[in-house]
Design an enzyme around this catalytic site. Structure first.
Site, PDB file in Angstrom:
ATOM      1  N   SER A 154       0.838  -1.197   0.000  1.00  0.00           N
ATOM      2  CA  SER A 154       0.000   0.000   0.000  1.00  0.00           C
ATOM      3  C   SER A 154       0.869   1.241   0.000  1.00  0.00           C
ATOM      4  CB  SER A 154      -0.929   0.008   1.200  1.00  0.00           C
ATOM      5  OG  SER A 154      -0.192   0.380   2.337  1.00  0.00           O
ATOM      6  N   LYS A 155       0.275   2.315  -0.459  1.00  0.00           N
ATOM      7  CA  LYS A 155       0.971   3.586  -0.584  1.00  0.00           C
ATOM      8  C   LYS A 155       1.572   4.011   0.746  1.00  0.00           C
ATOM      9  CE  LYS A 155      -0.444   6.975  -3.996  1.00  0.00           C
ATOM     10  NZ  LYS A 155      -1.494   7.886  -4.386  1.00  0.00           N
TER      11      LYS A 155
END
Ligand code: GLU
Length: 496
Positions: free
Chosen positions: A263-264
């Site tokens: 995830s970012k």
């Protein structure tokens, strides 16, 4: 003819997991002499980012993935579309989705619903309070089945909002044979009456993807495992239209070392960030190909052509594929070693141009290329090259103690280094190459009966000003005779 597609939503970057998926779609199409298509799924107008399409296509182009059909870049780098199945941008296909939604309304596979957002959240709250799964309650909400024919007619004639929903059969199983997972079964009880057409006239992903995959004659839908729960909805839609569905292959998700989805928040997930850090596209492609696929041999280095030759969906594993940056680094180092030097110099240029000191340089391209040759096997990415070779152009300051070999003394350096400088002065510029320097200095050390470390260590430090660096002969060659002697003179000054 095999036809695969990459169907990105233009979010502004290519998620590294999506790049892996795209690569597999591309490899599978190419391996089978098929067609690889790019279709842009921009029906979620709220998520649109200006310039995103162009950026994503450039990123794909950088790794060597060029579509045969669909949305692509022309020779001037502008977004264009090619092929007989267009338009390939979903926002340009709205009348098509409307027509097909109507077909479903007419054949009883879909229905109008008129609930407001507030009514829908109240419905969900009621279901949660009763510990029921939250899904559209067809029997109790405001739709074609609960309202009278006249009421429905009136609402449709007004400008009141309406959506079209899929009528999911009450008790049925959706079964399909996934190429990666094998037989996969979903119970319709778990499937929501999915919205197909929104009140703004835009289709949802589910309607658009099925209509487009069918009309564009996609034979294999290859996508990440996170879409597998959408597939039964899509298969119900194919059935409702009376169409043959494509085959499906759901790929294992690319996960982080913590076994969670990348995830970012947890670091870099955009392909563009790896490009900016100086990873080579060849390395990235090779690394990503092995995330979920394995040729079943020891061979690890694969060019795109070799991947196309050896790729098969049958060898894709079910288990999540761990994104291991150390492995990516390893691949990058391998490719840094084998890309032709002149090519490497061209590719590294942008990082040099970012380095402030580089502007002041009067060194010519040949010297830069030679300096890159010195460090290419010592760095991990192109971005590290400028800092790694800076010492060639600008001698760092260092203390005289650094000149002392760990088994030697300052007194010995004071004696040996001036003699060495005098000796180097006798070597002609014509003889100034690695092999001869090695042979001559080696002979001199023997003749003088010095220990090698006591000569080569101070020489290397004098030339590099660094604790760690490439070997002294290599540096001397890149510096040339004059600079070598100048740097030795600087070392001698430090010793007085
Ligand atoms: N538009 C979807 C995405 O953003 C495509 C999913 C699919 O391949 O069906 O990933």
């Amino acid at each position: 003819m095999i036809r695969t597609r990459f169907a990105p939503s233009p979010t502004g970057y290519v998620h590294i997991g999506n790049l892996r998926t795209t690569l597999f779609e591309y490899l599978f199409a190419k391996k089978n002499k098929g067609v690889f298509i790019i279709r842009v799924e921009d029906t979620d107008q709220e998520r649109l980012v200006p310039g995103a399409m162009e950026g994503m296509l450039k990123t794909l182009q950088w790794v060597g993935i060029i579509p045969d059909e669909g949305v692509t870049l022309d020779s001037a780098g502008n977004v264009t579309q090619k092929g007989d199945f267009g338009p390939y941008i979903q926002s340009e296909r709205l009348p098509i989705y409307k027509k097909y939604a109507e077909e479903l309304l007419n054949n009883g596979s879909a229905y109008y619903a008129f609930d407001t957002t507030e009514e829908l959240s109240a419905m969900r709250e009621r279901q949660q309070a009763r510990k029921l799964p939250t899904k559209y309650d067809r029997e109790h909400m405001r739709n074609q089945y609960t309202l009278s024919a006249d009421e429905v007619k009136n609402i449709l004639a007004s400008d009141a909002p309406r959506v079209v929903r899929l009528k999911v059969p009450a008790s049925e199983e959706v079964v399909f044979d996934d190429i990666v997972h094998g037989k996969t079964v979903f119970d319709c009880k778990e499937i929501d009456d999915q919205v197909l057409l929104k009140s703004d006239g835009f289709p949802t992903y589910h309607l658009a993807v099925v209509v487009d995959d069918h009309l564009m004659e996609i034979t294999h839908v290859i996508r990440g495992d996170d879409w597998i729960s959408s597939t039964p909805k899509h298969l119900l839609l194919y059935k409702a239209f009376g169409w043959m569905p494509p085959l499906h292959a759901h790929l294992p998700l690319v996960i982080g070392g913590d076994k969670l989805k990348l995830s970012k928040r947890k670091g870099d997930v955009s392909t563009e960030s790896y490009r900016a850090k100086g990873y080579l596209p060849e390395a990235l492609v090779n690394f990503l190909a092995f995330l979920g696929w394995n040729p079943g041999t020891e061979k690890e280095l694969y060019s795109m052509e070799e991947l196309i030759k050896d790729f098969s969906l049958e060898k894709v594993s079910k288990a999540g594929a761990i994104f291991n940056v150390e492995k990516l680094d390893w691949y990058n180092k391998e490719y840094l070693k084998c890309i032709p030097l002149s090519e490497l110099a061209i590719r590294a240029r942008q990082w040099f141009e970012q380095a402030e000191w580089f502007e002041k340089l009067t060194m010519n391209n040949e010297q830069i290329t030679n300096a890159i040759a010195l460090e290419r096997e010592r760095v991990t990415t192109l971005a590290e090259l400028p800092a790694a070779i800076k010492f060639i152009f600008e001698l760092p300051d260092y203390s005289k103690e650094l000149l002392v070999w760990r088994k030697g003394t300052l007194e010995e350096v004071k004696k040996i280094l001036p003699e060495l400088k005098n000796y180097l002065d006798t070597i002609s510029i014509q003889e100034w190459n690695k092999a001869l320097l090695e042979q001559k200095i080696g002979g001199w050390i023997k003749q003088k009966n010095y220990s090698t470390g006591n000569v080569l260590w101070p020489l290397r430090v004098a030339l590099s000003g660094q604790q760690n660096s490439p070997g002294p002969y290599e540096i001397a060659v890149v510096l040339g005779k004059d600079d070598t002697l100048n740097r030795l003179a600087i070392a001698l000054q430090k010793l007085v």
